[in-house]
Design an enzyme around this catalytic site. Structure first.
Site, mmCIF file in Angstrom:
data_model
loop_
_atom_site.group_PDB
_atom_site.id
_atom_site.type_symbol
_atom_site.label_atom_id
_atom_site.label_comp_id
_atom_site.label_asym_id
_atom_site.label_seq_id
_atom_site.Cartn_x
_atom_site.Cartn_y
_atom_site.Cartn_z
ATOM 1 C CG HIS A 164 0.542 -7.948 -1.420
ATOM 2 N ND1 HIS A 164 0.916 -8.339 0.177
ATOM 3 C CD2 HIS A 164 0.045 -6.742 -1.260
ATOM 4 C CE1 HIS A 164 0.641 -7.397 0.926
ATOM 5 N NE2 HIS A 164 0.101 -6.567 0.151
ATOM 6 C CG MET A 175 -12.369 -4.102 -4.876
ATOM 7 S SD MET A 175 -11.787 -2.413 -4.126
ATOM 8 C CE MET A 175 -13.221 -1.575 -3.919
ATOM 9 C CB CYS A 228 -10.167 3.838 0.054
ATOM 10 S SG CYS A 228 -11.552 3.099 0.515
ATOM 11 C CB CYS A 237 -4.899 0.549 -2.555
ATOM 12 S SG CYS A 237 -4.595 -1.242 -1.455
ATOM 13 C CG HIS A 238 -7.802 3.385 -4.443
ATOM 14 N ND1 HIS A 238 -7.792 2.923 -5.763
ATOM 15 C CD2 HIS A 238 -8.609 2.691 -3.525
ATOM 16 C CE1 HIS A 238 -8.703 1.808 -5.757
ATOM 17 N NE2 HIS A 238 -8.977 1.707 -4.557
ATOM 18 C CG HIS A 240 3.391 -2.900 -1.544
ATOM 19 N ND1 HIS A 240 2.728 -1.947 -1.112
ATOM 20 C CD2 HIS A 240 2.489 -3.901 -0.865
ATOM 21 C CE1 HIS A 240 1.946 -2.034 -0.210
ATOM 22 N NE2 HIS A 240 1.895 -3.450 -0.241
#
Length: 575
Positions: free
Chosen positions: A401, A120, A79, A82-83, A359
Site C-alpha cells: 500500500h 484490519m 467497508c 476494501c471488500h 490499487h
C-alpha cells in the site's frame, strides 16, 4: 486453509478509502460544523433503499429494516472500499454469504472488534464502533448484499453545476497566497477540505465538498485543485480567485476514489478524468467545466482465469507526460488501460494484462515508469509509459500500500522506489534505473524492517535525507500513533520512532497518525493525527533535518484530517 490462516487473511481488509473513523459519532467539540454534519449525514448510500426491504436471508440472523439501513450505511462508509459493494473482495477478502455464514456470528464479531496487525482496524476496541454496532455489522455481512443502482449520463447531468463559468474567472492570480506551499487537507467526516498556508500554518479557507475526499489532484498549470469524495462528487477549486473557491462540481457515480487531469504538452488543463468504484466506470470531462464527455465501463474478464467480473473498480489514475494519455488501474480484473484522449469520438485504448487487485501507485523519479500495487497479489506492477507496455511484475511483501510511493537514491543500489505494506512490517525498495543500474532494475534490492503492519504511506523528498513510514492501521496504539523514520544514507541503522500523537497532546481517542507530506522546500513534514469526530484532531509539523517538533495545528474546524496534498509537490509528482 487453517482457521488461523483464514483469520489472518480475512483481516487484511483496509485501504485509505475504506477508513471511517467515527463517521456516525456525535460532534462534540466541533460546534461550527452543523451544516457540514447535515450534509455528510445526508450523503446517499451506494445502495438503492428499495433493495434493502428484504431483511431475511436463509442462514443469517434477522434484521429489522431500520437495522439493515443503518448497517448498509456503515458498510458504505467503512467497508465497501476494501471488500467491494458486492463483497467479492479486493484489498479485503471476500465477504460473500457462503464465507460469512460458515464462520458464524461470534467469529465475525471478533474480527470486527479486535482487527489484526495485517491491516484490519480494530473497529470495536478503538471505540469507532459500539458493541451494538459491531454485532450489527457481523449480522449484516451474513445477509445477501443489496445491489446498487447504475449511474449514467442522465444522472450525471442532473448533478453538474458550473458555478463560475470560465469566462467569468480571473485572467491572473488575484490573491497574495503562496500557492506553491499551499496544502489541500481532507477533513474526512465533515465532508470538507481545508486550504492551509504552509508558511503561516493558518487555515485559509474551508470548503464543503463530497464525503470523505480521497485525493486532491492539481491541474497541469497549478491553477485548479480537483478533489473527489467517496460519494463520487468532484469539486474543482480555482486558486486564482481573490478567495479560492469551488467553480464547478459533478457527481460521476455512487462511490469513487480517483481524479486526474491531462498533462501532456498541448493538452494542459484540457481534460479531467475520474474513476468510479460504483458503477465500475471512468468518465472523461471538460477540464474547465467538468462537463462529462465520455463514459467508459470497466466490466469484463479477469486476467488469468478470464472470468467475468461485475464490479471491476477504477483505482489509481495518473496523467502521462509521455503521450496524450491517462493511465487507468482496473482493480479487480488486473488490467491497466492507457487511454488516449486525442479523439474522444474514436477513443484509443491500450489494455495491458498485469496482476489482479490493482490499487495505488506513482511515478519513478524519471516520470517514465508507473509503479502500482496489485495489493492482494502481493506484487508491484511496472508500466513503461513511453513504450506503452508492461515492464515487469515484482513480488513484494503482504498487501503493498504505497500511496504514490517514495523515490530516492539508495547508497548501494542506485535509484529506487519504495512501498510499505498493510499485511506485514516490511518496506520494499525496488530498483528503477535500467540504464545506469541494469542489474538492480525492477527487483527488490533491499527490504527494511518497520514497526509493524498496517502501513498506508511512505514519503521522502529530493531535498530530504529521511524516509518516513506510517502505521496508521496497526491495532497497537503505540505503533499506530507514531511513525518510523530512516536515514536514507544509512538504511542499515534501522529506524527512529517519532511519537507524533504524543506531541499533538490531544487527550483521548484513537489518534491514528497518517500520511506524511512535505512542504514545498522539503524541510518540513506534516502528519495528520486522525481522531474521531467527537474528539480533537490535529496536524503535527516536524523539522525534517532535526526530526523535532516544529508546530501543532489545532483548530475546531480540523475534523478528522487525513490526506494532505502540497500544491507544488502534487503538481510535479514529487514524492
Amino acid at each position: 486453509m487453517s482457521e488461523n490462516c483464514y483469520l489472518k487473511s480475512l483481516a487484511v481488509a483496509v485501504s485509505i478509502g475504506a477508513l471511517g473513523i467515527g463517521a456516525a459519532k456525535a460532534q462534540d467539540g466541533h460546534e461550527d460544523i452543523d451544516e457540514a454534519k447535515s450534509a455528510y449525514q445526508g450523503t446517499p448510500s451506494t445502495v438503492d433503499p428499495a433493495s434493502a426491504r428484504v431483511v431475511r436471508t436463509p442462514g443469517a440472523p434477522d434484521l429489522t429494516e431500520a437495522e439493515f439501513e443503518q448497517a448498509k450505511q456503515i458498510y458504505f462508509q467503512r467497508c465497501a472500499g476494501c471488500h467491494g459493494v458486492l463483497r467479492k473482495g479486493a484489498t479485503g477478502k471476500p465477504l460473500t454469504i457462503d464465507i460469512t455464514q460458515e464462520r458464524g456470528l461470534e467469529y465475525l464479531k471478533v474480527f470486527i472488534n479486535y482487527g489484526s496487525p495485517a491491516g484490519m482496524p480494530n473497529w470495536g476496541t478503538s471505540g469507532d464502533l459500539t458493541e451494538e454496532e459491531v454485532e450489527l455489522m457481523a449480522k449484516y455481512v451474513m445477509h445477501e448484499p443489496p445491489v446498487p443502482p447504475e449511474f449514467g449520463l442522465a444522472q450525471m447531468m442532473d448533478t453538474w453545476q458550473v458555478i463560475v463559468p470560465p469566462e467569468d474567472r480571473p485572467t491572473e492570480k488575484m490573491n497574495q497566497l503562496d500557492l506553491d506551499n499551499l496544502f489541500s487537507v481532507t477533513l474526512r467526516d465533515a465532508g470538507q477540505v481545508a486550504l492551509i498556508d504552509g508558511g503561516t500554518k493558518e487555515i485559509v479557507k474551508v470548503l464543503d465538498t463530497g464525503y470523505a475526499v480521497h485525493i486532491s489532484r492539481m491541474s497541469a498549470s497549478g491553477r485548479y485543485i480537483f478533489v473527489i469524495g467517496r460519494d463520487a462528487k468532484i469539486d474543482m477549486i480555482d486558486l486564482w480567485m481573490e478567495e479560492p473557491d469551488i467553480v464547478a462540481t459533478l457527481k460521476i457515480g455512487m462511490e469513487a476514489r480517483s481524479v486526474e487531469t491531462s498533462k501532456y504538452e498541448g493538452y494542459e488543463d484540457v481534460y479531467a478524468i475520474a474513476g468510479a468504484y460504483w458503477p465500475p466506470q471512468y468518465v472523461i470531462m471538460d477540464g474547465q467545466t467538468l462537463e462529462p464527455l465520455k463514459i467508459v465501463s470497466t466490466r469484463g474478464m479477469t486476467v488469468g482465469e478470464q472470468e467475468y467480473h461485475p464490479e471491476p473498480r477504477v483505482a489509481a489514475i495518473v496523467g502521462s507526460e509521455q503521450h496524450p494519455e491517462f493511465i487507468v488501474n482496473i482493480k479487480e480484473t488486473g488490467k491497466v488501460q492507457l487511454v488516449n484522449y486525442e479523439d474522444l469520438n474514436a477513443l484509443s485504448i491500450v489494455e495491458i494484462a498485469t496482476s489482479r487487485f490493482l490499487h495505488d501507485g506513482g511515478w519513478d523519479a524519471s516520470g517514465r515508469y508507473f509503479l502500482t500495487a496489485a495489493n492482494e497479489s502481493n506484487q508491484i506492477v511496472v508500466i513503461d509509459a513511453k513504450e506503452r507496455e508492461l515492464e515487469q511484475i515484482v513480488d513484494v511483501g503482504q498487501t503493498p500500500h504505497p500511496g504514490r510511493g517514495a523515490n530516492f537514491v539508495d547508497p548501494d543500489f542506485g535509484p529506487v522506489w519504495v512501498t510499505s505494506h498493510l499485511g506485514d512490517n516490511t518496506i520494499s525498495l525496488i530498483g528503477t534505473d535500467p540504464e545506469g543500474h541494469p542489474d538492480n532494475a525492477w527487483r527488490v534490492v533491499r527490504t527494511l524492517e518497520g514497526q509493524g503492519g498496517g502501513s498506508l504511506f511512505v514519503k521522502t523528498h529530493p531535498e530530504s535525507e529521511n524516509l518516513y513510514v506510517d502505521t496508521a492501521l496497526n491495532p497497537n496504539e503505540a505503533i499506530s500513533q507514531s511513525v518510523a523514520v530512516y536515514d536514507i544514507n544509512d538504511l542499515n541503522a534501522g529506524y527512529e520512532v517519532l511519537p507524533i500523537a504524543e506531541w499533538a497532546d490531544l487527550g483521548e481517542g484513537p489518534k491514528r497518525v497518517v500520511q506524511p507530506e512535505y512542504n514545498r522546500a522539503g524541510d518540513e513534514v506534516w502528519f495528520s493525527v486522525w481522531n474521531t469526530m467527537n474528539q480533537t484532531s490535529a496536524i503535527v509539523v516536524i523539522d525534517d533535518e532535526t526530526r523535532e517538533l516544529e508546530a501543532v495545528i489545532k483548530d475546531e474546524r480540523l475534523v478528522t484530517p487525513t490526506g494532505k496534498f502540497n500544491v507544488y509537490n502534487t503538481q510535479h509528482d514529487i514524492y
